[in-house]
Motif scaffolding. Structure first.
Motif, PDB file in Angstrom:
ATOM      1  N   LEU A  97       0.764  -1.194   0.151  1.00  0.00           N
ATOM      2  CA  LEU A  97      -0.146   0.150  -0.672  1.00  0.00           C
ATOM      3  C   LEU A  97       0.916   1.291   0.048  1.00  0.00           C
ATOM      4  O   LEU A  97       2.035   1.363   0.517  1.00  0.00           O
ATOM      5  CB  LEU A  97      -0.848   0.264   1.395  1.00  0.00           C
ATOM      6  N   GLU A 113      -0.182   6.923   2.228  1.00  0.00           N
ATOM      7  CA  GLU A 113      -1.599   7.406   2.469  1.00  0.00           C
ATOM      8  C   GLU A 113      -2.370   6.264   2.359  1.00  0.00           C
ATOM      9  O   GLU A 113      -3.300   6.127   4.045  1.00  0.00           O
ATOM     10  CB  GLU A 113      -2.216   7.934   0.908  1.00  0.00           C
ATOM     11  N   GLN A 114      -2.868   5.281   2.162  1.00  0.00           N
ATOM     12  CA  GLN A 114      -3.349   3.854   2.096  1.00  0.00           C
ATOM     13  C   GLN A 114      -3.298   3.647   3.422  1.00  0.00           C
ATOM     14  O   GLN A 114      -3.529   2.836   4.741  1.00  0.00           O
ATOM     15  CB  GLN A 114      -3.213   3.464   0.968  1.00  0.00           C
ATOM     16  N   GLY A 168     -11.927  -0.052   5.047  1.00  0.00           N
ATOM     17  CA  GLY A 168     -11.283  -0.117   5.182  1.00  0.00           C
ATOM     18  C   GLY A 168      -9.977  -1.102   4.389  1.00  0.00           C
ATOM     19  O   GLY A 168      -9.337  -1.366   3.518  1.00  0.00           O
ATOM     20  N   ALA A 190      -8.425  -1.878   1.342  1.00  0.00           N
ATOM     21  CA  ALA A 190      -6.645  -2.446   1.108  1.00  0.00           C
ATOM     22  C   ALA A 190      -6.201  -3.287   0.790  1.00  0.00           C
ATOM     23  O   ALA A 190      -4.920  -3.626  -0.365  1.00  0.00           O
ATOM     24  CB  ALA A 190      -6.458  -1.001   2.758  1.00  0.00           C
ATOM     25  N   HIS A 247      -6.648  -3.520  -2.619  1.00  0.00           N
ATOM     26  CA  HIS A 247      -5.006  -2.912  -3.500  1.00  0.00           C
ATOM     27  C   HIS A 247      -4.204  -2.903  -3.797  1.00  0.00           C
ATOM     28  O   HIS A 247      -2.953  -2.842  -4.076  1.00  0.00           O
ATOM     29  CB  HIS A 247      -5.981  -1.494  -3.404  1.00  0.00           C
TER      30      HIS A 247
END
Length: 134
Positions: free
Chosen positions: A12, A15-16, A63, A67, A70
């Motif tokens: 990640l 920011e993530q 969240g 996450a 991604h």
């Protein structure tokens, strides 16, 4: 398919990672607030803290699911989430034991077989047939 066809999970971005860190921090804060409310026996605070914790858990779940689609969630964040989950389970067990103890105390004060008015307000009547002569 050779070994080169499988890509390593992408980490990640900062920011993530910060967003997940903040979500776990919110859970940890709400767990601490709930623990304090329980110690203080503050019914309103317990209810408010429990509701806020539930919202924080739902947001973190969303969240973490996003996450994980991604990229790879860093192990320290996963470990914090697991610890928070364990704390939730421990508080749930503590509340269940306290509720059971309270139920036993109430039962000893108000036996089920007692006649009279029930919680619904109806009068409990003995199960006997026949007429009563006045």
């Amino acid at each position: 398919m050779g070994p080169s066809s499988f890509a390593a999970p992408r980490m990640l971005d900062a920011e993530q990672t910060q967003a997940l860190d903040a979500q776990i921090g919110a859970i940890e804060q709400r767990l601490a607030a709930l623990a304090q409310a329980l110690l203080d026996n503050d019914i309103r605070a317990i209810e408010n803290c429990a509701n806020e914790l539930q919202r924080a858990l739902a947001q973190a779940l969303d969240g973490f699911q996003a996450a994980s689609r991604h990229g790879h969630v860093p192990p320290p964040l996963r470990q914090r989430l697991v610890r928070a989950s364990g704390q939730v389970a421990a508080q749930r067990d503590t509340l269940a034991r306290a509720t059971a103890a309270l139920d036993r105390a109430i039962e000893s004060l108000i036996p089920r077989a007692a006649s009279g008015y029930t919680a619904a307000g109806a009068c409990a009547r003995p199960a006997s047939g026949g007429l009563t002569v006045a």
